[in-house]
Design an enzyme around this catalytic site. Structure first.
Site, mmCIF file in Angstrom:
data_model
loop_
_atom_site.group_PDB
_atom_site.id
_atom_site.type_symbol
_atom_site.label_atom_id
_atom_site.label_comp_id
_atom_site.label_asym_id
_atom_site.label_seq_id
_atom_site.Cartn_x
_atom_site.Cartn_y
_atom_site.Cartn_z
ATOM 1 N N PHE A 123 41.671 -2.519 46.795
ATOM 2 C CA PHE A 123 40.575 -1.563 46.586
ATOM 3 C C PHE A 123 39.272 -2.333 46.411
ATOM 4 C CE2 PHE A 123 37.630 1.102 44.223
ATOM 5 C CZ PHE A 123 37.647 2.247 45.004
ATOM 6 N N ASP A 210 37.271 -10.583 44.537
ATOM 7 C CA ASP A 210 36.786 -9.354 43.917
ATOM 8 C C ASP A 210 37.350 -9.320 42.499
ATOM 9 O OD1 ASP A 210 36.477 -6.799 42.934
ATOM 10 O OD2 ASP A 210 36.864 -5.795 44.854
ATOM 11 N N LYS A 239 32.211 -3.467 36.686
ATOM 12 C CA LYS A 239 32.918 -2.819 35.564
ATOM 13 C C LYS A 239 32.600 -3.350 34.147
ATOM 14 C CE LYS A 239 36.424 -0.310 37.962
ATOM 15 N NZ LYS A 239 36.778 -0.659 39.340
#
Ligand SMILES: *Cc1c(COP(=O)(O)O)cnc(C)c1O
Length: 395
Positions: A123, A210, A239
């Protein structure tokens, strides 16, 4: 727009690992707003910085020097071993920057149709380029034509990477998560990233990680790659970086840090004095309180606990995790557990249909972890004993 199936609850206040709803009911937050609020809710240092900076200066644009951005950049490159930082506002934007770096890096070498190697069940975000990089048909369906230039291989499969490398001379970078989050807390073999690093060195590919979900202390190191003793060429963050204040970053090293120049990339909001002051406070707090180490200890405790209470019981496929990134894989769709846990005052998530995902705040204490362990084990056992419900909606 109805982009989410929302749970029927509204929170009005938070403190540490706790949230309270409009009726005053208290919940233990074992998700942290999806790996965002690592310092927990209403952290006093974050509040103080936000209020102070908001009263001083929020935004000036990147047309001028921004002291707080320079300070945060220095902090991040020092702690990560990278050379340069680009600041944006989200994870998808951080990955967009990484993808643009990979393409420019290739074009500078005369490669006109460069490709980036990506993995299945990954993702990387919801923008067109990042959903094209994402390894999920559900994320891509209906948005074709996808962005070209991605080659996909199974995750944690080195042979597939070697085969792709042999067949596709236009590959110039690899982009992957050190541990797949949305994909179901998929933890690769210990040396997978190390071998990929070597392969990238051999081939002259950019090794791009990532770390949007794994970064900022979550897996027991400030950055997950530090647990492998390796150095990527590009790292993306978001995040946990702002503890809820929107900020993303793309860090780069060596040649990758030099390809973007004036006019090739930009952002109006990214790297504002406010966002950067908050992120600086988040990092200083993580470091000062040694929260990555704490996450490692709490994660070990929870993992061992869940393995003891749930390991080997009928219906539990696997309990796995690193630091405070924990997955409990069941043998059936387990979306129904989410409202059941909510009812019981626990915020959890189910991803990849069958994997109960826990991403509690890094500040979680032993008593709170005990409660989470006890309550959730009970809920899962009860769920597995109930007759199967074939109408379970997908999360
Ligand atoms: C959440 C996430 C993203 C996307 O971040 P947004 O801020 O939602 O754009 C990208 N990659 C990973 C690994 C993520 O967990």
């Amino acid at each position: 727009m109805a982009t989410y199936n929302r749970l029927p609850v509204t929170f009005t206040r938070g403190e540490g690992v706790w949230l309270w709803d409009t009726a005053g009911k208290r919940y233990l937050d074992a998700l942290s707003g999806i790996a965002v609020c690592g310092l927990g809710h209403a952290h006093p240092a974050v509040q103080e910085t936000l209020c102070e900076q908001a009263g001083n200066l929020i935004h000036t644009s990147n047309l001028y020097r921004i002291g707080a951005q320079e300070t945060l950049g220095e902090t991040l490159i020092t702690l990560s071993g990278m050379d340069k930082a680009f600041f944006c506002n989200s994870g998808a934007e951080a990955n967009e920057a990484a993808i643009k770096i990979a393409r420019l890096y290739a074009h500078n070498q005369g490669i006109k149709d460069p490709a980036i190697l990506v993995t299945e069940s990954s993702f990387h975000g919801r923008t067109l380029a990042t959903l094209s990089a994402t390894g999920s048909r559900k994320v891509q369906a209906g948005f074709e034509p996808l962005v070209q230039g991605f080659v996909r291989v199974p995750y944690d499969d080195l042979e597939a990477v070697e085969t792709a490398a042999a067949n596709r001379p236009n590959i110039t970078a690899i982009l992957l998560e050190p541990i797949q989050g949305e994909g179901g807390i998929n933890i690769p073999a210990r040396d997978y990233l190390n071998r990929l690093r070597e392969l990238c060195d051999r081939r002259g590919w950019l090794f791009m990680l990532d770390e949007i979900q794994t970064g900022m202390g979550r897996t027991g190191h400030l950055f997950s790659f530090q647990g492998n003793g390796i150095q990527p060429d590009v790292v993306t963050l978001a995040k946990g970086l702002g503890n809820g204040f929107p900020i993303g970053a793309c860090l780069a090293r060596g040649e990758a840090a030099r390809v973007l120049g004036p006019g090739t990339h930009g952002t109006t909001f990214g790297g504002s004095p406010l966002a950067c002051r908050v992120a600086q406070t988040v990092i200083e707090t993580l470091q000062h309180k040694r929260l990555a180490d704490h996450a490692s200890r709490m994660g070990d405790f929870l993992l061992a606990g869940f393995q003891q209470t749930l390991g080997g019981i009928e219906g539990v496929a696997e309990v796995r995790g690193r630091g405070l990134m924990i997955g409990i894989e069941l043998d059936r769709p387990s979306g129904d557990l989410v409202p059941q846990a909510l009812e019981a005052g626990l915020l959890i998530n189910v991803t990849a249909e069958r994997v109960v995902r826990l991403l509690p705040p890094l500040i979680i204490e032993r008593a709170e972890a005990d409660l989470l362990l006890r309550e959730l084990s009970l809920l899962i056992k009860r769920f597995l004993q109930a007759p199967a419900d074939s109408t379970t909606p997908e999360s």
